[in-house]
Design a protein around this motif. Structure first.
Motif, PDB file in Angstrom:
ATOM      1  N   VAL A 134       0.820  -1.209   0.000  1.00  0.00           N
ATOM      2  CA  VAL A 134       0.000   0.000   0.000  1.00  0.00           C
ATOM      3  C   VAL A 134       0.859   1.268   0.000  1.00  0.00           C
ATOM      4  CG1 VAL A 134      -1.642   1.311   1.401  1.00  0.00           C
ATOM      5  CG2 VAL A 134      -2.002  -1.124   1.017  1.00  0.00           C
ATOM      6  N   ASP A 135       1.662   1.433   1.046  1.00  0.00           N
ATOM      7  CA  ASP A 135       2.417   2.661   1.221  1.00  0.00           C
ATOM      8  C   ASP A 135       3.402   2.907   0.083  1.00  0.00           C
ATOM      9  OD1 ASP A 135       2.359   4.548   3.313  1.00  0.00           O
ATOM     10  OD2 ASP A 135       4.455   4.085   3.724  1.00  0.00           O
ATOM     11  N   THR A 136       4.047   1.826  -0.340  1.00  0.00           N
ATOM     12  CA  THR A 136       5.064   1.907  -1.385  1.00  0.00           C
ATOM     13  C   THR A 136       4.475   2.409  -2.698  1.00  0.00           C
ATOM     14  OG1 THR A 136       4.530  -0.389  -1.830  1.00  0.00           O
ATOM     15  CG2 THR A 136       6.460   0.026  -0.470  1.00  0.00           C
ATOM     16  N   THR A 137       3.373   1.784  -3.101  1.00  0.00           N
ATOM     17  CA  THR A 137       2.835   2.084  -4.425  1.00  0.00           C
ATOM     18  C   THR A 137       2.164   3.447  -4.431  1.00  0.00           C
ATOM     19  OG1 THR A 137       2.446  -0.290  -4.576  1.00  0.00           O
ATOM     20  CG2 THR A 137       1.539   1.064  -6.323  1.00  0.00           C
ATOM     21  N   TRP A 138       1.506   3.769  -3.325  1.00  0.00           N
ATOM     22  CA  TRP A 138       0.899   5.108  -3.284  1.00  0.00           C
ATOM     23  C   TRP A 138       2.004   6.170  -3.305  1.00  0.00           C
ATOM     24  CZ3 TRP A 138      -1.033   5.034   2.392  1.00  0.00           C
ATOM     25  CH2 TRP A 138      -0.878   6.262   3.044  1.00  0.00           C
ATOM     26  N   PRO A 147      10.852   4.726  -3.761  1.00  0.00           N
ATOM     27  CA  PRO A 147      10.396   5.069  -2.412  1.00  0.00           C
ATOM     28  C   PRO A 147      11.075   4.313  -1.275  1.00  0.00           C
ATOM     29  CG  PRO A 147       8.596   4.061  -3.732  1.00  0.00           C
ATOM     30  CD  PRO A 147       9.850   3.953  -4.528  1.00  0.00           C
ATOM     31  N   VAL A 148      11.583   3.105  -1.531  1.00  0.00           N
ATOM     32  CA  VAL A 148      11.867   2.195  -0.411  1.00  0.00           C
ATOM     33  C   VAL A 148      13.358   2.053  -0.072  1.00  0.00           C
ATOM     34  CG1 VAL A 148      11.615  -0.191   0.408  1.00  0.00           C
ATOM     35  CG2 VAL A 148       9.788   0.872  -0.913  1.00  0.00           C
ATOM     36  N   THR A 149      13.690   2.267   1.204  1.00  0.00           N
ATOM     37  CA  THR A 149      15.000   1.923   1.765  1.00  0.00           C
ATOM     38  C   THR A 149      14.775   0.770   2.738  1.00  0.00           C
ATOM     39  OG1 THR A 149      15.757   4.212   1.639  1.00  0.00           O
ATOM     40  CG2 THR A 149      16.905   2.791   3.203  1.00  0.00           C
ATOM     41  N   MET A 150      15.649  -0.219   2.728  1.00  0.00           N
ATOM     42  CA  MET A 150      15.505  -1.361   3.650  1.00  0.00           C
ATOM     43  C   MET A 150      16.748  -1.479   4.515  1.00  0.00           C
ATOM     44  SD  MET A 150      12.525  -2.614   2.925  1.00  0.00           S
ATOM     45  CE  MET A 150      12.489  -4.129   3.865  1.00  0.00           C
ATOM     46  N   ALA A 151      16.583  -2.125   5.664  1.00  0.00           N
ATOM     47  CA  ALA A 151      17.721  -2.331   6.555  1.00  0.00           C
ATOM     48  C   ALA A 151      18.154  -3.795   6.537  1.00  0.00           C
ATOM     49  CB  ALA A 151      17.347  -1.917   7.968  1.00  0.00           C
ATOM     50  N   ARG A 152      19.380  -4.028   6.964  1.00  0.00           N
ATOM     51  CA  ARG A 152      19.901  -5.373   7.196  1.00  0.00           C
ATOM     52  C   ARG A 152      20.692  -5.363   8.492  1.00  0.00           C
ATOM     53  NH1 ARG A 152      16.823  -6.420   3.609  1.00  0.00           N
ATOM     54  NH2 ARG A 152      17.217  -7.559   1.684  1.00  0.00           N
ATOM     55  N   VAL A 153      20.804  -6.528   9.094  1.00  0.00           N
ATOM     56  CA  VAL A 153      21.631  -6.656  10.297  1.00  0.00           C
ATOM     57  C   VAL A 153      22.876  -7.452   9.935  1.00  0.00           C
ATOM     58  CG1 VAL A 153      21.724  -7.486  12.663  1.00  0.00           C
ATOM     59  CG2 VAL A 153      19.569  -6.731  11.708  1.00  0.00           C
ATOM     60  N   ALA A 209       6.730  12.288   3.196  1.00  0.00           N
ATOM     61  CA  ALA A 209       7.092  11.326   4.234  1.00  0.00           C
ATOM     62  C   ALA A 209       8.434  10.719   3.843  1.00  0.00           C
ATOM     63  CB  ALA A 209       6.035  10.245   4.342  1.00  0.00           C
ATOM     64  N   GLY A 210       9.186  10.256   4.833  1.00  0.00           N
ATOM     65  CA  GLY A 210      10.486   9.666   4.521  1.00  0.00           C
ATOM     66  C   GLY A 210      10.880   8.645   5.560  1.00  0.00           C
ATOM     67  N   GLY A 211      12.117   8.218   5.506  1.00  0.00           N
ATOM     68  CA  GLY A 211      12.575   7.166   6.412  1.00  0.00           C
ATOM     69  C   GLY A 211      12.640   5.866   5.632  1.00  0.00           C
ATOM     70  N   GLN A 212      11.663   5.008   5.837  1.00  0.00           N
ATOM     71  CA  GLN A 212      11.632   3.743   5.098  1.00  0.00           C
ATOM     72  C   GLN A 212      10.996   3.910   3.714  1.00  0.00           C
ATOM     73  OE1 GLN A 212      11.437   0.497   7.470  1.00  0.00           O
ATOM     74  NE2 GLN A 212      12.142  -0.700   5.765  1.00  0.00           N
ATOM     75  N   VAL A 213       9.925   4.695   3.673  1.00  0.00           N
ATOM     76  CA  VAL A 213       9.191   4.875   2.408  1.00  0.00           C
ATOM     77  C   VAL A 213       9.043   6.365   2.149  1.00  0.00           C
ATOM     78  CG1 VAL A 213       7.081   4.347   1.142  1.00  0.00           C
ATOM     79  CG2 VAL A 213       7.890   2.748   2.871  1.00  0.00           C
ATOM     80  N   ARG A 214       9.614   6.842   1.028  1.00  0.00           N
ATOM     81  CA  ARG A 214       9.542   8.273   0.736  1.00  0.00           C
ATOM     82  C   ARG A 214       8.477   8.535  -0.322  1.00  0.00           C
ATOM     83  NH1 ARG A 214      11.581  12.180  -2.889  1.00  0.00           N
ATOM     84  NH2 ARG A 214      11.845  14.189  -1.850  1.00  0.00           N
ATOM     85  N   GLY A 215       7.628   9.513  -0.037  1.00  0.00           N
ATOM     86  CA  GLY A 215       6.626   9.898  -1.026  1.00  0.00           C
ATOM     87  C   GLY A 215       5.803  11.049  -0.500  1.00  0.00           C
ATOM     88  N   PRO A 216       5.069  11.735  -1.404  1.00  0.00           N
ATOM     89  CA  PRO A 216       4.252  12.862  -0.942  1.00  0.00           C
ATOM     90  C   PRO A 216       2.982  12.385  -0.264  1.00  0.00           C
ATOM     91  CG  PRO A 216       4.044  12.601  -3.318  1.00  0.00           C
ATOM     92  CD  PRO A 216       4.989  11.529  -2.854  1.00  0.00           C
ATOM     93  N   ARG A 217       2.678  12.983   0.874  1.00  0.00           N
ATOM     94  CA  ARG A 217       1.441  12.649   1.583  1.00  0.00           C
ATOM     95  C   ARG A 217       0.386  13.729   1.364  1.00  0.00           C
ATOM     96  NH1 ARG A 217       3.212   8.802   1.041  1.00  0.00           N
ATOM     97  NH2 ARG A 217       4.063   7.217   2.422  1.00  0.00           N
ATOM     98  N   GLN A 218       0.830  14.889   0.904  1.00  0.00           N
ATOM     99  CA  GLN A 218      -0.093  15.992   0.592  1.00  0.00           C
ATOM    100  C   GLN A 218       0.445  16.667  -0.656  1.00  0.00           C
ATOM    101  OE1 GLN A 218      -1.296  18.443   4.051  1.00  0.00           O
ATOM    102  NE2 GLN A 218      -0.701  20.178   2.791  1.00  0.00           N
ATOM    103  N   LEU A 219      -0.372  16.716  -1.696  1.00  0.00           N
ATOM    104  CA  LEU A 219       0.105  17.216  -2.989  1.00  0.00           C
ATOM    105  C   LEU A 219      -1.014  18.020  -3.665  1.00  0.00           C
ATOM    106  CD1 LEU A 219       2.277  17.126  -5.240  1.00  0.00           C
ATOM    107  CD2 LEU A 219       1.382  14.899  -5.914  1.00  0.00           C
ATOM    108  N   PRO A 220      -1.174  19.295  -3.252  1.00  0.00           N
ATOM    109  CA  PRO A 220      -2.281  20.079  -3.807  1.00  0.00           C
ATOM    110  C   PRO A 220      -1.970  20.522  -5.239  1.00  0.00           C
ATOM    111  CG  PRO A 220      -1.416  21.013  -1.744  1.00  0.00           C
ATOM    112  CD  PRO A 220      -0.414  20.046  -2.252  1.00  0.00           C
ATOM    113  N   VAL A 221      -2.845  20.143  -6.167  1.00  0.00           N
ATOM    114  CA  VAL A 221      -2.657  20.533  -7.569  1.00  0.00           C
ATOM    115  C   VAL A 221      -3.917  21.226  -8.069  1.00  0.00           C
ATOM    116  CG1 VAL A 221      -1.026  18.661  -8.086  1.00  0.00           C
ATOM    117  CG2 VAL A 221      -3.476  18.282  -8.457  1.00  0.00           C
TER     118      VAL A 221
END
Ligand code: HEM
Length: 431
Positions: A274-278, A318-324, A416-428
């Protein structure tokens, strides 16, 4: 939420809850305390700093030039990769880099007894052998052939939404459009009623967008798990042609899949799908709203859509992932210790000029585009066919009805950013 210097705001969207809730880690460094400004990104990076969320591209360029694997003691992460070659090598090296903790920003867990996902979120948070068979179970549901069957539904959904927006003269392209699409498609695949879509969106937003509100995140994941638990009872008694029913009626070596694994997989599909594709749809619309020439060209030459989709995925991955780190290892000249957390920065790798000509430019007809937006190696995105279809259809339907649009005057774009980057508010606005 913090405000940066310009007309852009950032929301922390770190996905931290997953590990916190599934495994009970105790990364105390992450709890929402006010961070001091970053002075040197090479030795003290902070992926939640507002300037980084709003515009990370220059920072990655600088790091690639002088310190391609950066270091930090902040927010539970130790290392940050920026080069394509390093990110690819790490994604393939499952011997040294484990997926037991893939969350970019871990949070403190005060109540480990509330662990509700004992198997985590397989396959994404699993190493082999759990990873291997759980991935194998879901892959056929996202094959080209299957995804083609979801296209009509996606197109009708997008067309109906665009028709509702077109006469209004303006809209929030992220909240009113991009955000509405993937959740409804994945609900259909999981066999969940359509009227649950808004509730799902609320849960996913609470899980991923609320770095500072642990209680809300705990409640959201709890609600998600209870929902799938109740669905399991129903589907076991009365199976349908959906993915959840399939998982419940599958045998692995003669034994049924444990309920905890089924719930983890269903929760992952919702959260990962969901979050990734949006975010990807939103970033593409942001680009088109702010780059007239590209918008006109894509509208005039719809045959460019396939390569444009790949280019949007590359440029705004959009996506950054972590590894240990599993055992001490020297990686790209850096002495990594067992237990260190590494951020595999697919978005930065996609802007590496050693691999992509004009890496910081969006080239709609880019011919060679082996981007890493969907990752690499054994965890490469299982839903990439679906994500591509949704992105293509969402853009086709929007441009077909609203070919001429731009950011609203004085618009405040919230990223939004961190793990998933993308616009959460985009007034056009549009005519
Ligand atoms: C533009 C949208 C998407 C992007 C950018 C994206 C990105 C990624 C990335 C980078 C990974 C690799 C994780 C890792 O290496 O640890 C991944 C894994 C995964 N994605 Fe996606 N994804 C997207 C959409 C979807 C969708 C729509 C679904 C399905 C509903 C999905 C399901 C999964 C699953 C199940 C995995 C785990 C695969 C494994 O561990 O074997 N993703 N995704």
């Amino acid at each position: 939420m913090e405000r940066d210097g310009g007309g852009t705001r950032v929301a922390t969207d770190d996905g931290a809850t997953l590990t916190a809730l599934t495994r009970g880690t105790d990364a105390s460094a992450a709890r929402g305390r006010r961070a001091r400004p970053v002075r040197d990104w090479a030795t003290d990076f902070d992926v939640l700093e507002s300037s980084y969320i709003a515009d990370p591209f220059g920072i990655w360029d600088e790091l690639r030039g002088r310190c391609p694997v950066a270091h930090s003691g902040r927010r539970g992460s130790d290392w940050l990769t920026t080069r394509y070659a390093d990110v690819t090598a790490m994604a393939h090296d499952t011997e040294h880099f484990s997926s037991q903790d893939v969350i970019v920003i871990p949070l403190e867990v005060d109540r480990p007894e509330e662990t509700v996902l004992p198997f985590g979120l397989p396959p994404i948070s699993a190493d082999p052998p759990l990873h291997t068979w759980t991935r194998r179970l879901i892959l056929p549901w996202f094959s080209h052939r299957r995804v083609a069957q979801y296209e009509d539904l996606t197109r009708t959904l997008c067309r109906t939404m665009v028709a509702g927006l077109a006469g209004r003269g303006g809209a929030d392209a992220a909240a009113d459009y991009a955000q509405q699409i993937p959740v409804r498609v994945i609900a259909h695949i999981l066999g969940v009623q359509d009227d649950m879509a808004d509730t799902f969106t609320g849960w996913v937003r609470d899980v991923l967008d609320r770095a500072d509100d642990m209680d809300r995140r705990v409640q959201a994941i709890g609600a998600l798990v209870s929902y799938f638990t109740s669905q399991i009872d129903e589907r076991r008694a009365c199976p349908g042609p959906d993915l959840l029913s399939f998982l419940l009626h599958t045998d692995i070596d003669g034994a049924p899949v444990e309920d905890g694994v089924v719930i983890g997989m269903a929760a992952l599909l919702l959260i990962a799908g969901v979050d990734t594709t949006w975010s990807a749809i939103g970033s593409a619309l942001w680009h088109l709203a702010t780059h007239d020439a590209d918008r006109r060209r894509l509208t005039a030459e719809p045959d460019l859509m396939a390569s444009a989709v790949e280019e949007f995925l590359r440029a705004y991955a959009p996506v950054t992932m972590a590894r240990v780190v599993v055992s001490d290892v020297e990686f790209a000249g850096c002495p990594m210790k067992a237990g260190d957390k590494v951020l595999m920065n697919f978005p930065a790798a996609n802007r590496d000029p050693d691999v992509f000509e004009n890496a910081d430019r969006v080239v709609l007809d880019r011919a060679h585009n082996r981007h890493l937006a969907f990752g690499a190696g054994i965890h490469r995105c299982a839903g990439s066919n679906l994500a591509r279809m949704e992105l293509r259809v969402a853009l086709e339907e929007w441009l077909g009805r609203i070919p001429d649009f731009r950011l609203a005057d004085g618009a405040e774009v919230v990223w939004a950013g961190g793990q998933v980057r993308g616009p959460r508010q985009l007034p056009v606005v549009f005519s």
